[in-house]
Design a protein around this motif. Structure first.
Motif, PDB file in Angstrom:
ATOM      1  N   PHE A 159     -17.345 -17.759  27.867  1.00 57.87           N
ATOM      2  CA  PHE A 159     -16.093 -18.513  27.749  1.00 57.87           C
ATOM      3  C   PHE A 159     -15.140 -17.801  26.799  1.00 57.87           C
ATOM      4  CE2 PHE A 159     -13.283 -21.535  25.766  1.00 57.87           C
ATOM      5  CZ  PHE A 159     -12.836 -22.301  26.834  1.00 57.87           C
ATOM      6  N   ALA A 160     -15.659 -17.388  25.631  1.00 59.08           N
ATOM      7  CA  ALA A 160     -14.820 -16.747  24.617  1.00 59.08           C
ATOM      8  C   ALA A 160     -14.228 -15.449  25.157  1.00 59.08           C
ATOM      9  CB  ALA A 160     -15.645 -16.486  23.355  1.00 59.08           C
ATOM     10  N   LYS A 161     -15.009 -14.710  25.925  1.00 63.95           N
ATOM     11  CA  LYS A 161     -14.518 -13.447  26.481  1.00 63.95           C
ATOM     12  C   LYS A 161     -13.365 -13.714  27.446  1.00 63.95           C
ATOM     13  CE  LYS A 161     -15.362  -9.974  29.786  1.00 63.95           C
ATOM     14  NZ  LYS A 161     -15.243 -10.457  31.147  1.00 63.95           N
ATOM     15  N   GLN A 162     -13.554 -14.709  28.317  1.00 59.84           N
ATOM     16  CA  GLN A 162     -12.491 -15.056  29.262  1.00 59.84           C
ATOM     17  C   GLN A 162     -11.212 -15.414  28.516  1.00 59.84           C
ATOM     18  OE1 GLN A 162     -13.951 -14.064  32.375  1.00 59.84           O
ATOM     19  NE2 GLN A 162     -12.849 -15.829  33.158  1.00 59.84           N
ATOM     20  N   TYR A 163     -11.411 -16.170  27.435  1.00 57.45           N
ATOM     21  CA  TYR A 163     -10.247 -16.636  26.692  1.00 57.45           C
ATOM     22  C   TYR A 163      -9.573 -15.490  25.948  1.00 57.45           C
ATOM     23  CZ  TYR A 163      -7.247 -19.276  23.664  1.00 57.45           C
ATOM     24  OH  TYR A 163      -6.141 -19.738  23.022  1.00 57.45           O
ATOM     25  N   LEU A 164     -10.366 -14.707  25.231  1.00 56.17           N
ATOM     26  CA  LEU A 164      -9.795 -13.637  24.401  1.00 56.17           C
ATOM     27  C   LEU A 164      -8.996 -12.643  25.231  1.00 56.17           C
ATOM     28  CD1 LEU A 164     -12.536 -12.761  21.765  1.00 56.17           C
ATOM     29  CD2 LEU A 164     -10.394 -14.001  21.467  1.00 56.17           C
ATOM     30  N   GLU A 165      -9.500 -12.344  26.431  1.00 57.94           N
ATOM     31  CA  GLU A 165      -8.793 -11.375  27.274  1.00 57.94           C
ATOM     32  C   GLU A 165      -7.357 -11.807  27.542  1.00 57.94           C
ATOM     33  OE1 GLU A 165     -11.426 -10.952  30.565  1.00 57.94           O
ATOM     34  OE2 GLU A 165     -12.390  -9.174  29.702  1.00 57.94           O
ATOM     35  N   SER A 166      -7.128 -13.128  27.529  1.00 53.91           N
ATOM     36  CA  SER A 166      -5.778 -13.596  27.838  1.00 53.91           C
ATOM     37  C   SER A 166      -4.882 -13.732  26.609  1.00 53.91           C
ATOM     38  CB  SER A 166      -5.860 -14.936  28.573  1.00 53.91           C
ATOM     39  OG  SER A 166      -6.309 -15.930  27.685  1.00 53.91           O
ATOM     40  N   VAL A 167      -5.459 -13.760  25.407  1.00 58.79           N
ATOM     41  CA  VAL A 167      -4.585 -13.996  24.247  1.00 58.79           C
ATOM     42  C   VAL A 167      -4.459 -12.813  23.292  1.00 58.79           C
ATOM     43  CG1 VAL A 167      -4.895 -16.486  24.221  1.00 58.79           C
ATOM     44  CG2 VAL A 167      -6.403 -15.055  22.836  1.00 58.79           C
ATOM     45  N   ILE A 168      -5.402 -11.891  23.334  1.00 54.62           N
ATOM     46  CA  ILE A 168      -5.403 -10.844  22.305  1.00 54.62           C
ATOM     47  C   ILE A 168      -4.230  -9.889  22.464  1.00 54.62           C
ATOM     48  CG2 ILE A 168      -6.565  -8.665  21.842  1.00 54.62           C
ATOM     49  CD1 ILE A 168      -8.894 -10.082  21.011  1.00 54.62           C
ATOM     50  N   VAL A 169      -3.566  -9.624  21.348  1.00 50.63           N
ATOM     51  CA  VAL A 169      -2.469  -8.652  21.344  1.00 50.63           C
ATOM     52  C   VAL A 169      -2.958  -7.428  20.578  1.00 50.63           C
ATOM     53  CG1 VAL A 169      -0.069  -8.265  20.734  1.00 50.63           C
ATOM     54  CG2 VAL A 169      -0.849 -10.573  21.301  1.00 50.63           C
ATOM     55  N   GLN A 170      -3.200  -6.360  21.308  1.00 47.31           N
ATOM     56  CA  GLN A 170      -3.763  -5.150  20.703  1.00 47.31           C
ATOM     57  C   GLN A 170      -2.883  -4.616  19.563  1.00 47.31           C
ATOM     58  OE1 GLN A 170      -6.859  -3.857  21.649  1.00 47.31           O
ATOM     59  NE2 GLN A 170      -6.599  -2.571  19.842  1.00 47.31           N
ATOM     60  N   GLU A 171      -1.546  -4.757  19.698  1.00 49.56           N
ATOM     61  CA  GLU A 171      -0.640  -4.209  18.681  1.00 49.56           C
ATOM     62  C   GLU A 171      -0.882  -4.840  17.312  1.00 49.56           C
ATOM     63  OE1 GLU A 171       0.479  -5.122  21.754  1.00 49.56           O
ATOM     64  OE2 GLU A 171       0.682  -3.049  22.444  1.00 49.56           O
ATOM     65  N   LEU A 172      -1.163  -6.145  17.320  1.00 55.22           N
ATOM     66  CA  LEU A 172      -1.402  -6.838  16.048  1.00 55.22           C
ATOM     67  C   LEU A 172      -2.640  -6.277  15.369  1.00 55.22           C
ATOM     68  CD1 LEU A 172      -0.715 -10.615  16.712  1.00 55.22           C
ATOM     69  CD2 LEU A 172       0.483  -9.077  15.153  1.00 55.22           C
ATOM     70  N   ILE A 173      -3.657  -6.007  16.175  1.00 50.54           N
ATOM     71  CA  ILE A 173      -4.902  -5.483  15.611  1.00 50.54           C
ATOM     72  C   ILE A 173      -4.671  -4.087  15.055  1.00 50.54           C
ATOM     73  CG2 ILE A 173      -7.234  -4.739  16.243  1.00 50.54           C
ATOM     74  CD1 ILE A 173      -7.122  -7.127  18.278  1.00 50.54           C
ATOM     75  N   ASP A 174      -3.946  -3.258  15.815  1.00 44.18           N
ATOM     76  CA  ASP A 174      -3.635  -1.913  15.336  1.00 44.18           C
ATOM     77  C   ASP A 174      -2.837  -1.975  14.047  1.00 44.18           C
ATOM     78  OD1 ASP A 174      -4.961  -0.873  17.483  1.00 44.18           O
ATOM     79  OD2 ASP A 174      -3.158  -0.667  18.724  1.00 44.18           O
ATOM     80  N   ALA A 175      -1.868  -2.885  13.998  1.00 47.57           N
ATOM     81  CA  ALA A 175      -1.036  -3.012  12.803  1.00 47.57           C
ATOM     82  C   ALA A 175      -1.886  -3.387  11.595  1.00 47.57           C
ATOM     83  CB  ALA A 175       0.057  -4.056  13.026  1.00 47.57           C
ATOM     84  N   ALA A 176      -2.826  -4.325  11.809  1.00 50.45           N
ATOM     85  CA  ALA A 176      -3.687  -4.757  10.708  1.00 50.45           C
ATOM     86  C   ALA A 176      -4.551  -3.596  10.236  1.00 50.45           C
ATOM     87  CB  ALA A 176      -4.564  -5.921  11.162  1.00 50.45           C
ATOM     88  N   ARG A 177      -5.001  -2.775  11.183  1.00 47.66           N
ATOM     89  CA  ARG A 177      -5.823  -1.617  10.832  1.00 47.66           C
ATOM     90  C   ARG A 177      -5.036  -0.649   9.948  1.00 47.66           C
ATOM     91  NH1 ARG A 177      -8.452  -0.484  16.400  1.00 47.66           N
ATOM     92  NH2 ARG A 177     -10.034  -2.100  16.106  1.00 47.66           N
TER      93      ARG A 177
END
Lengths: 281, 319
Positions: A159-177
């Motif tokens: 369930f979490a995988k299905q959900y995350l695929e639709s909401v995750i914004v890769q740019e935010l993660i890169d920015a945090a990195r």
């Protein structure tokens, strides 16, 4: 002039509504009787059916408690087990799913396929082995045996995988990195706030599943003061309450009403959570 | 500087590590342990257990109770599954029909799904009370003149089995409707438009477009329901005496497993072998069904996989 086509549609529509109303009555009447009878005295229940509540709620509760069944404690036990199960299932479900969705590690697809397979395999058949193995560590009659397996809840991961695929914004993660956040820190501080609606939906399902779970608790928990509500329901079926109908219905209502309230508040999320898998690809 | 060499994607292993450890400890090992137990003569009393090979399985196949439990589980499951899928298909077709324009489809679905969330143990106890000798159903039937006198519903094989079938159906038809409806709305409407231009009737469209495209979802519903049906416990256990009375007519696989487990000697090896056999039977049937209905176009399987999100959400086993 009404055309034949419109007349047919009208007839069909009437038939469908009648059918739906009949189904609705079948669906709701048992639940309604349960709630109403919890407020009626045993004499009233024996005299006949009623669709309206009566005034004997507290009297029924007194009878229920007077025969040695501690619904309050059972309620607290159930609440604890369900809440802990929910936290574990949601946290580890999203943690694992985040690992799958974000990192392109070797063997990722194989692992995902394995999770899907685990969702379909009935694990209940190994409950006896699970019990025997837990008893070696003295973990039978311990809530840990009910809660810890949810670290590896394949269904939650899916369930979490299905959900995350639709909401995750890769740019935010890169920015945090770039800002120097640690990987686990990104999960906690960037991903989790974004995924609150999905986590809430999964939490509802995890809570209901744990709250209603009878079989595992019945096999693993043995001391009466650790009984959860479904196990107390089993006691209610026994001889002590044989003629106390009002108290029996009240005992059952106590297990059901929290779920009814939850459903009244969150039904939208629950229904869309079920349908989610289908709407996505 | 060491950190720079470490590929970021390898962090994935750290994120899935708790799951893998949890699975090994609480998933895989118990399965292995159940398998090995089933090949021994372990009871709760014994410290030393002996390896006895397939003797437990031989005894099971010679045991009328086991055969009865298996046939009961199949009977109860199939009798509730057929009307469940039938009514779900019907409701989903009506709810998505553009010509009928049924109002409040969301509300109907929400109400029909309600029984699914209620605790099965409480539902079983509720129906036990409703159908008991002095219960409301008897009162109603006698007062309305459908019966001349009260009936012991839960002492008759047909009515007891029928009640288990009904409760399972009552619990699951709303869920199945939601799943199938989600599948139907995902079918592109241009297919229907094209068929309509070609002069297809509603029935033809249902058989030629809806059903084939719904196949992955139907397989998913079938498999999850079969697994749930073969491990059914709460309802038949709590509806009567916990032994599947009357005349073992609602004794299911898991009730038998529990009875062996809780017997005075605690025959856990024997109980394990019940679990193992039920698992093999269920898996073989599910795989056989996959094989029979397999899609030659690989794309469809992706969709079936998508369907799993829902169990994902529930963690329960539908029946």
């Amino acid at each position: 002039m009404i055309s034949r086509y419109r007349l047919e549609t009208l007839g069909m529509r009437t038939f469908v509504y009648v059918f739906l109303i009949v189904l609705l009555v079948i669906t709701v009447v048992p639940i309604w009787l349960l709630v109403v009878n919890a407020t009626r005295s045993t004499t009233e229940i024996q005299q006949g059916l009623s669709a309206l509540p009566s005034t004997h709620l507290f009297e029924n509760f007194r009878i229920l408690e007077s025969k040695g069944l501690h619904m309050g404690r059972g309620f607290a036990n159930s609440l604890f087990v369900a809440a802990a199960s929910t936290v574990v299932a949601v946290y580890f479900g999203f943690l694992t799913a985040y690992g799958i969705v974000i990192y392109n590690f070797k063997g990722r697809n194989l692992f995902m396929g394995f999770v899907v397979l685990l969702v379909l395999i009935p694990m209940q058949f190994s409950i006896v082995g699970f019990f025997h193995y837990m008893s070696r560590f003295g973990l039978t009659d311990n809530y840990a045996a009910l809660i810890m397996p949810l670290i590896a809840s394949a269904a939650s991961v899916f369930f979490a995988k299905q959900y995350l695929e639709s909401v995750i914004v890769q740019e935010l993660i890169d920015a945090a990195r770039i800002d120097g956040a640690s990987e686990i820190g990104i999960f906690h501080r960037v991903m989790m706030p974004m995924a609150v609606p999905g986590m809430a939906t999964l939490a509802i399902f995890a809570f209901v599943a744990a709250w209603n779970n009878f079989f595992n608790a019945f096999i693993l928990i043995s001391s009466i003061d650790k009984y959860t509500l479904p196990m107390l329901v089993q006691t209610l079926r026994g001889d002590v309450y044989r003629t106390e109908y009002g108290a029996i219905y009240l005992g059952l209502a106590i297990t059901v009403v929290p779920i009814l309230v939850m459903y009244a508040l969150f039904s939208r999320y629950i229904i869309s959570g079920i349908a989610m898998g289908a709407l996505k690809e | 500087m060491r950190r720079a060499k470490f590929n970021t994607h390898s962090y994935g292993y750290l994120f899935i590590a708790p799951f893998i450890i949890g699975f090994l400890l609480f998933g895989l090992y118990p399965v292995y342990h159940t398998l090995t137990l089933s090949l021994t003569d372990t009871t709760m009393m014994t410290r030393q257990a002996e390896f006895i090979g397939l003797e437990n399985f031989e005894r099971l196949f010679a045991d009328d109770f086991f055969l009865k439990a298996v046939s009961n589980s199949w009977l109860i499951w199939s009798l509730n599954f057929l009307p469940q899928i039938g009514i779900a298909l019907l409701l989903a077709a009506w709810f998505t029909d553009v010509r009928l324009k049924i109002r409040g489809t969301g509300t109907w679905r929400t109400l029909f799904f309600l029984p699914n969330l209620l605790m099965p143990a409480a539902v079983a106890a509720l129906f036990f009370s409703l159908f008991s000798y002095y219960g409301p159903v008897n009162q109603f039937m006698v007062q309305a003149g459908f019966q001349s006198e009260a009936v012991h519903y839960l002492q008759e094989i047909v009515s007891t089995r029928g009640l288990v079938v009904f409760i399972q159906w009552w619990t699951w038809f709303g869920w199945t409707t939601i799943i199938i409806m989600a599948g139907m709305t995902a079918i592109p409407t241009h297919l229907y438009e094209a068929a309509m231009v070609d002069g297809a009737s509603a029935g033809q469209m249902f058989r030629r477009i809806t059903l084939p495209l719904l196949k992955p979802i139907l397989i998913f519903v079938f498999v999850t329901s079969l697994v749930g049906g073969m491990t059914m416990f709460d309802i038949p256990f709590l509806l009567t005496d916990g032994r599947g009375s009357p005349a073992s007519s609602i004794m299911t696989n898991n009730i038998l497993m529990y009875l062996k487990f809780s017997s005075s000697k605690g025959h856990i090896a024997f109980a394990s072998s019940v679990g193992v056999l039920v698992f093999i039977m269920t898996t073989v049937c599910a795989l056989g069904f996959f094989y029979l209905l397999r899609d030659r176009q690989p794309k469809a399987s992706v969709k079936a996989e998508g369907q799993l999100a829902e169990i994902a959400a529930r963690q329960g086993e539908p029946a």
